[in-house]
Design an enzyme around this catalytic site. Structure first.
Site, mmCIF file in Angstrom:
data_model
loop_
_atom_site.group_PDB
_atom_site.id
_atom_site.type_symbol
_atom_site.label_atom_id
_atom_site.label_comp_id
_atom_site.label_asym_id
_atom_site.label_seq_id
_atom_site.Cartn_x
_atom_site.Cartn_y
_atom_site.Cartn_z
ATOM 1 C CG HIS A 180 79.997 35.270 39.672
ATOM 2 N ND1 HIS A 180 81.248 34.846 39.284
ATOM 3 C CD2 HIS A 180 79.849 34.871 40.965
ATOM 4 C CE1 HIS A 180 81.833 34.206 40.301
ATOM 5 N NE2 HIS A 180 81.004 34.226 41.322
ATOM 6 N NE ARG A 195 80.585 27.534 36.922
ATOM 7 C CZ ARG A 195 81.319 28.546 36.477
ATOM 8 N NH1 ARG A 195 81.196 29.749 37.027
ATOM 9 N NH2 ARG A 195 82.158 28.401 35.478
ATOM 10 C CB THR A 203 82.981 31.237 30.745
ATOM 11 O OG1 THR A 203 83.125 30.442 31.928
ATOM 12 C CG2 THR A 203 83.430 32.660 31.020
ATOM 13 C CG ASN A 236 79.305 35.845 31.363
ATOM 14 O OD1 ASN A 236 79.074 36.682 32.242
ATOM 15 N ND2 ASN A 236 80.353 35.045 31.398
#
Ligand code: ADP
Length: 163
Positions: A130, A90, A96, A127
Protein backbone atom coordinates in the site's frame (compact mmCIF):
# COMPACT_ATOMS: atom_id res chain seq x y z
CA UNK A 1 8.24 19.97 -2.09
CA UNK A 2 9.70 17.76 0.67
CA UNK A 3 7.02 15.29 1.77
CA UNK A 4 6.60 12.21 3.94
CA UNK A 5 4.45 9.29 2.84
CA UNK A 6 3.51 5.85 4.13
CA UNK A 7 4.23 2.47 2.54
CA UNK A 8 2.79 -0.72 4.01
CA UNK A 9 4.19 -4.05 2.83
CA UNK A 10 1.04 -6.17 2.98
CA UNK A 11 0.96 -9.72 4.42
CA UNK A 12 1.57 -11.23 0.95
CA UNK A 13 4.74 -9.14 0.55
CA UNK A 14 6.03 -10.09 4.01
CA UNK A 15 5.20 -13.80 3.60
CA UNK A 16 6.80 -13.89 0.16
CA UNK A 17 10.01 -12.53 1.73
CA UNK A 18 9.96 -9.42 -0.46
CA UNK A 19 10.51 -6.85 2.31
CA UNK A 20 14.18 -6.18 1.56
CA UNK A 21 13.67 -6.08 -2.21
CA UNK A 22 10.76 -3.66 -1.92
CA UNK A 23 12.46 -1.29 0.52
CA UNK A 24 15.55 -1.21 -1.69
CA UNK A 25 13.43 0.14 -4.59
CA UNK A 26 12.75 3.27 -2.54
CA UNK A 27 16.33 3.54 -1.29
CA UNK A 28 17.64 3.12 -4.85
CA UNK A 29 15.57 6.12 -5.97
CA UNK A 30 17.21 8.25 -3.28
CA UNK A 31 14.20 8.37 -1.02
CA UNK A 32 14.92 8.31 2.71
CA UNK A 33 13.37 5.79 5.11
CA UNK A 34 12.57 7.81 8.24
CA UNK A 35 10.40 5.25 10.06
CA UNK A 36 10.25 1.45 9.88
CA UNK A 37 8.58 -1.36 11.81
CA UNK A 38 6.91 -4.79 11.55
CA UNK A 39 3.58 -5.14 13.30
CA UNK A 40 0.28 -7.00 13.22
CA UNK A 41 -2.71 -4.65 13.41
CA UNK A 42 -6.16 -5.40 14.86
CA UNK A 43 -9.43 -4.97 12.94
CA UNK A 44 -10.16 -1.60 14.57
CA UNK A 45 -6.88 -0.16 13.29
CA UNK A 46 -7.47 -1.79 9.89
CA UNK A 47 -10.85 0.01 9.72
CA UNK A 48 -9.09 3.31 10.36
CA UNK A 49 -6.66 2.54 7.54
CA UNK A 50 -9.26 1.34 5.01
CA UNK A 51 -11.89 4.02 5.69
CA UNK A 52 -15.44 4.50 4.39
CA UNK A 53 -13.81 6.21 1.42
CA UNK A 54 -12.69 2.79 0.11
CA UNK A 55 -16.25 1.46 0.45
CA UNK A 56 -17.55 4.47 -1.49
CA UNK A 57 -15.00 3.96 -4.27
CA UNK A 58 -14.83 0.18 -4.49
CA UNK A 59 -17.84 -1.12 -2.52
CA UNK A 60 -18.42 -2.23 1.07
CA UNK A 61 -17.47 -5.83 0.27
CA UNK A 62 -13.98 -4.86 -0.94
CA UNK A 63 -13.45 -2.72 2.15
CA UNK A 64 -14.39 -5.66 4.41
CA UNK A 65 -12.14 -8.04 2.49
CA UNK A 66 -9.22 -5.59 2.78
CA UNK A 67 -9.80 -4.99 6.50
CA UNK A 68 -9.67 -8.77 7.08
CA UNK A 69 -6.65 -9.15 4.84
CA UNK A 70 -4.41 -6.39 6.22
CA UNK A 71 -5.07 -7.56 9.79
CA UNK A 72 -4.49 -11.26 9.00
CA UNK A 73 -0.69 -11.29 9.31
CA UNK A 74 2.32 -9.10 10.03
CA UNK A 75 2.96 -6.10 7.81
CA UNK A 76 5.94 -3.76 7.50
CA UNK A 77 5.21 -0.04 7.79
CA UNK A 78 7.67 2.48 6.37
CA UNK A 79 7.61 6.27 6.48
CA UNK A 80 9.43 7.58 3.44
CA UNK A 81 10.70 11.10 2.83
CA UNK A 82 11.68 12.84 -0.38
CA UNK A 83 10.86 15.49 -2.96
CA UNK A 84 7.20 15.03 -3.96
CA UNK A 85 7.47 11.67 -2.19
CA UNK A 86 3.73 10.91 -2.31
CA UNK A 87 3.57 11.03 -6.10
CA UNK A 88 6.99 9.43 -6.65
CA UNK A 89 6.27 6.51 -4.31
CA UNK A 90 2.94 5.89 -6.10
CA UNK A 91 4.82 5.91 -9.43
CA UNK A 92 7.31 3.29 -8.13
CA UNK A 93 4.37 1.30 -6.69
CA UNK A 94 2.45 0.99 -9.97
CA UNK A 95 -1.18 0.43 -10.89
CA UNK A 96 -3.61 -0.96 -8.30
CA UNK A 97 -4.48 -3.93 -10.57
CA UNK A 98 -1.38 -6.16 -10.87
CA UNK A 99 -2.42 -7.20 -14.40
CA UNK A 100 -2.15 -3.57 -15.52
CA UNK A 101 0.87 -2.55 -13.43
CA UNK A 102 3.85 -1.81 -15.67
CA UNK A 103 7.14 -3.70 -15.51
CA UNK A 104 9.67 -1.82 -13.43
CA UNK A 105 7.04 -0.94 -10.83
CA UNK A 106 6.82 -2.94 -7.60
CA UNK A 107 3.34 -4.25 -8.34
CA UNK A 108 4.24 -4.94 -11.99
CA UNK A 109 7.39 -6.87 -11.08
CA UNK A 110 6.08 -8.82 -8.09
CA UNK A 111 2.42 -9.53 -8.90
CA UNK A 112 0.23 -10.17 -11.95
CA UNK A 113 -3.41 -11.13 -11.21
CA UNK A 114 -6.58 -9.31 -12.35
CA UNK A 115 -9.54 -7.76 -10.54
CA UNK A 116 -11.66 -10.42 -12.24
CA UNK A 117 -9.58 -13.21 -10.73
CA UNK A 118 -9.70 -11.72 -7.21
CA UNK A 119 -13.42 -11.02 -7.46
CA UNK A 120 -14.07 -14.60 -8.66
CA UNK A 121 -12.41 -15.81 -5.46
CA UNK A 122 -14.23 -13.08 -3.46
CA UNK A 123 -10.79 -12.22 -2.07
CA UNK A 124 -8.37 -9.32 -1.97
CA UNK A 125 -6.23 -8.18 -4.88
CA UNK A 126 -2.83 -9.15 -3.46
CA UNK A 127 -0.71 -6.33 -4.84
CA UNK A 128 2.15 -6.52 -2.34
CA UNK A 129 2.13 -2.97 -0.94
CA UNK A 130 0.00 0.00 0.00
CA UNK A 131 1.19 3.57 -0.61
CA UNK A 132 -0.59 6.78 0.47
CA UNK A 133 -2.39 8.31 -2.49
CA UNK A 134 -2.79 11.99 -1.50
CA UNK A 135 -1.34 14.48 0.95
CA UNK A 136 -4.48 14.16 3.11
CA UNK A 137 -4.13 10.36 3.20
CA UNK A 138 -0.38 10.59 3.88
CA UNK A 139 -0.99 12.85 6.91
CA UNK A 140 -3.73 10.63 8.27
CA UNK A 141 -1.75 7.44 7.69
CA UNK A 142 1.48 8.82 9.22
CA UNK A 143 -0.48 9.60 12.39
CA UNK A 144 -2.22 6.21 12.32
CA UNK A 145 0.86 4.04 11.77
CA UNK A 146 3.61 5.97 13.61
CA UNK A 147 4.02 7.67 16.97
CA UNK A 148 5.87 10.98 16.74
CA UNK A 149 8.97 9.42 18.37
CA UNK A 150 9.10 6.73 15.69
CA UNK A 151 9.74 9.27 12.91
CA UNK A 152 13.42 10.12 12.58
CA UNK A 153 15.42 12.94 11.13
CA UNK A 154 18.99 12.22 10.05
CA UNK A 155 21.57 13.10 7.44
CA UNK A 156 22.12 10.47 4.78
CA UNK A 157 24.21 10.34 1.62
CA UNK A 158 21.02 11.39 -0.15
CA UNK A 159 21.38 14.85 1.38
CA UNK A 160 24.74 15.22 -0.37
CA UNK A 161 24.14 13.46 -3.68
CA UNK A 162 20.39 13.45 -4.34
CA UNK A 163 18.73 16.52 -2.93
P1 ADP B 1 -4.55 1.59 -4.01
O1 ADP B 1 -4.11 0.55 -3.00
O2 ADP B 1 -3.78 1.46 -5.30
O3 ADP B 1 -4.54 3.00 -3.47
P2 ADP B 1 -7.47 1.45 -3.65
O4 ADP B 1 -7.34 2.41 -2.50
O5 ADP B 1 -8.51 1.78 -4.68
O6 ADP B 1 -6.08 1.24 -4.42
O7 ADP B 1 -7.81 0.00 -3.10
C1 ADP B 1 -7.23 -0.48 -1.91
C2 ADP B 1 -6.85 -1.93 -2.08
O8 ADP B 1 -8.04 -2.71 -2.23
C3 ADP B 1 -6.04 -2.25 -3.34
O9 ADP B 1 -4.65 -1.99 -3.17
C4 ADP B 1 -6.33 -3.73 -3.53
O10 ADP B 1 -5.48 -4.54 -2.70
C5 ADP B 1 -7.78 -3.86 -3.03
N1 ADP B 1 -8.75 -3.88 -4.13
C6 ADP B 1 -9.10 -2.85 -4.92
N2 ADP B 1 -10.04 -3.25 -5.83
C7 ADP B 1 -10.27 -4.56 -5.60
C8 ADP B 1 -11.11 -5.56 -6.21
N3 ADP B 1 -11.91 -5.29 -7.24
N4 ADP B 1 -11.10 -6.81 -5.69
C9 ADP B 1 -10.31 -7.12 -4.64
N5 ADP B 1 -9.49 -6.22 -4.03
C10 ADP B 1 -9.45 -4.96 -4.50
Amino acid sequence: MMEKTVVIIKPDGVERALTGKILSRFENAGLKIVGLKMLKIDKKTAMRHYTEDLARRRGAHIRNVMIDYISAGPVVAAAIEGVDAIEVVRKLTGDTEPRAALPGTIRGDFSHVSYKHADGKKGPVKNVIHASSSSGDAKRELALWFDKGELNSYESVHDVHVF
